[in-house]
Design an enzyme around this catalytic site. Sequence first.
Site, mmCIF file in Angstrom:
data_model
loop_
_atom_site.group_PDB
_atom_site.id
_atom_site.type_symbol
_atom_site.label_atom_id
_atom_site.label_comp_id
_atom_site.label_asym_id
_atom_site.label_seq_id
_atom_site.Cartn_x
_atom_site.Cartn_y
_atom_site.Cartn_z
ATOM 1 N N ASN A 9 4.409 -4.405 4.425
ATOM 2 C CA ASN A 9 3.185 -4.981 3.943
ATOM 3 C C ASN A 9 1.809 -4.702 4.810
ATOM 4 O O ASN A 9 1.772 -5.479 5.827
ATOM 5 C CB ASN A 9 3.199 -6.517 3.504
ATOM 6 N N TRP A 10 1.098 -3.506 4.437
ATOM 7 C CA TRP A 10 0.323 -3.287 4.994
ATOM 8 C C TRP A 10 -1.095 -4.117 5.004
ATOM 9 O O TRP A 10 -1.914 -3.905 6.080
ATOM 10 C CB TRP A 10 -0.272 -1.822 4.686
ATOM 11 N N LYS A 11 -1.070 -4.993 4.210
ATOM 12 C CA LYS A 11 -2.328 -5.981 4.147
ATOM 13 C C LYS A 11 -3.514 -5.188 3.869
ATOM 14 O O LYS A 11 -3.528 -4.012 3.514
ATOM 15 C CB LYS A 11 -2.235 -6.912 5.477
ATOM 16 N N HIS A 95 2.216 -13.799 -2.138
ATOM 17 C CA HIS A 95 1.955 -13.675 -0.714
ATOM 18 C C HIS A 95 1.032 -14.761 -0.289
ATOM 19 O O HIS A 95 0.318 -15.349 -0.773
ATOM 20 C CB HIS A 95 1.633 -12.314 -0.160
ATOM 21 N N GLU A 97 -0.709 -15.255 1.954
ATOM 22 C CA GLU A 97 -2.200 -15.174 2.213
ATOM 23 C C GLU A 97 -3.238 -15.103 0.935
ATOM 24 O O GLU A 97 -4.260 -15.435 1.079
ATOM 25 C CB GLU A 97 -2.556 -13.622 3.087
ATOM 26 N N GLU A 167 9.337 -16.305 3.342
ATOM 27 C CA GLU A 167 8.580 -16.100 4.433
ATOM 28 C C GLU A 167 7.878 -17.415 4.687
ATOM 29 O O GLU A 167 7.084 -17.840 4.184
ATOM 30 C CB GLU A 167 7.011 -15.080 4.144
ATOM 31 N N GLY A 173 2.574 -13.258 10.823
ATOM 32 C CA GLY A 173 1.319 -12.990 11.838
ATOM 33 C C GLY A 173 1.064 -13.599 12.948
ATOM 34 O O GLY A 173 0.239 -13.524 13.723
ATOM 35 N N SER A 213 6.878 -12.127 11.143
ATOM 36 C CA SER A 213 6.900 -11.545 12.472
ATOM 37 C C SER A 213 8.275 -10.825 12.798
ATOM 38 O O SER A 213 8.977 -10.778 13.906
ATOM 39 C CB SER A 213 6.812 -12.705 13.394
ATOM 40 N N GLY A 234 5.032 -7.299 8.208
ATOM 41 C CA GLY A 234 3.468 -6.908 8.079
ATOM 42 C C GLY A 234 3.352 -6.059 9.353
ATOM 43 O O GLY A 234 3.154 -4.880 9.325
ATOM 44 N N GLY A 235 2.673 -6.683 10.495
ATOM 45 C CA GLY A 235 2.086 -5.869 11.605
ATOM 46 C C GLY A 235 3.191 -4.803 11.993
ATOM 47 O O GLY A 235 2.643 -3.570 12.342
HETATM 48 C C1 PEP Z 1 3.733 -10.604 5.933
HETATM 49 O O1 PEP Z 1 2.563 -10.023 5.628
HETATM 50 O O2 PEP Z 1 4.490 -10.528 4.928
HETATM 51 C C2 PEP Z 1 4.340 -10.519 7.181
HETATM 52 C C3 PEP Z 1 5.667 -11.228 7.084
HETATM 53 O O3 PEP Z 1 3.620 -10.178 8.423
HETATM 54 P P1 PEP Z 1 4.311 -10.277 9.804
HETATM 55 O O4 PEP Z 1 5.415 -9.380 9.978
HETATM 56 O O5 PEP Z 1 2.722 -9.661 10.578
HETATM 57 O O6 PEP Z 1 4.406 -11.745 10.316
#
Ligand code: PEP
Length: 252
Positions: A9-11, A95, A97, A167, A173, A213, A234-235
């Site tokens: 997930n590049w956001k 999600h 966010e 999640e 994040g 994460s 994500g990251g």
């Molecule tokens: C996400 O955005 O779905 C996520 C899990 O982010 P991160 O891996 O950065 O925690």
Amino acid sequence: MRKTVIAGNWKMNMTPSATRTFMETLAPMVKGKDKCDIVLCVPFVDIATAVEATRGTNIKIGAQNVHFEPKGAYTGEISAEMLKEVGAEYVIVGHSERRTYFGETDTTVNLRTKAALAAGLTVILCVGEVKEQRLSGITDEVVTMQTKLALADISAEELKRVIIAYEPVWAIGTGLTATPEQADETCGVIRRALAGLYGEEVAEATTIQYGGSMNDKNAAQLLSKTNVDGGLIGGASLKPDAFTAIVDAANA
Ligand code: PEP
């Protein structure tokens, strides 16, 4: 056998030109690593470039949201048909966010899921508790309720194109990760909710990812758990090396 799916997930990161460079770098690195499906959910404006740059590879492209109406006066929104035509195969729905910053509710998550499925997309449906809910001991109730509400009026046949992403919001994040045991246990709770709705066989066949994460260091342990069928990342999905290491962990 359930499919393992490693999805990024590049956001709100990466321009179209950066997307092309990334995909051209990643494609040879993950070539032939076919024990998992590999998906990158990119910003809307990057989808066309990502689809073109990954044609003929084992990388599939998704979006990060979809509107529930097919068309009309919804300024700034994108329909499922638009995503489909530009070549997206997946879409993230619900999600945290979007729930936190953009007023997403269980009702709109359900509407978006139905619209995406009707257009032929595969949905990555996110559920997860916030920190206070985990500390209060109501994680199981929260994820069960989110799962049931999101899947209202969705058939067992349609569920074949739904991946659930567990999640925990406190892990997204933040650098905090659920322990492999916590991830396994809560993914198991979601599987039991699915069994209640659709029966054991369907629940056993549904892919449930962990997200929060996940990175090149902790992926192997998380993915080793019975109920964890992949990751939503994500990251670490913004770095070809780290993302490839997670794909490798899923292929071990
Ligand atoms: C996400 O955005 O779905 C996520 C899990 O982010 P991160 O891996 O950065 O925690």
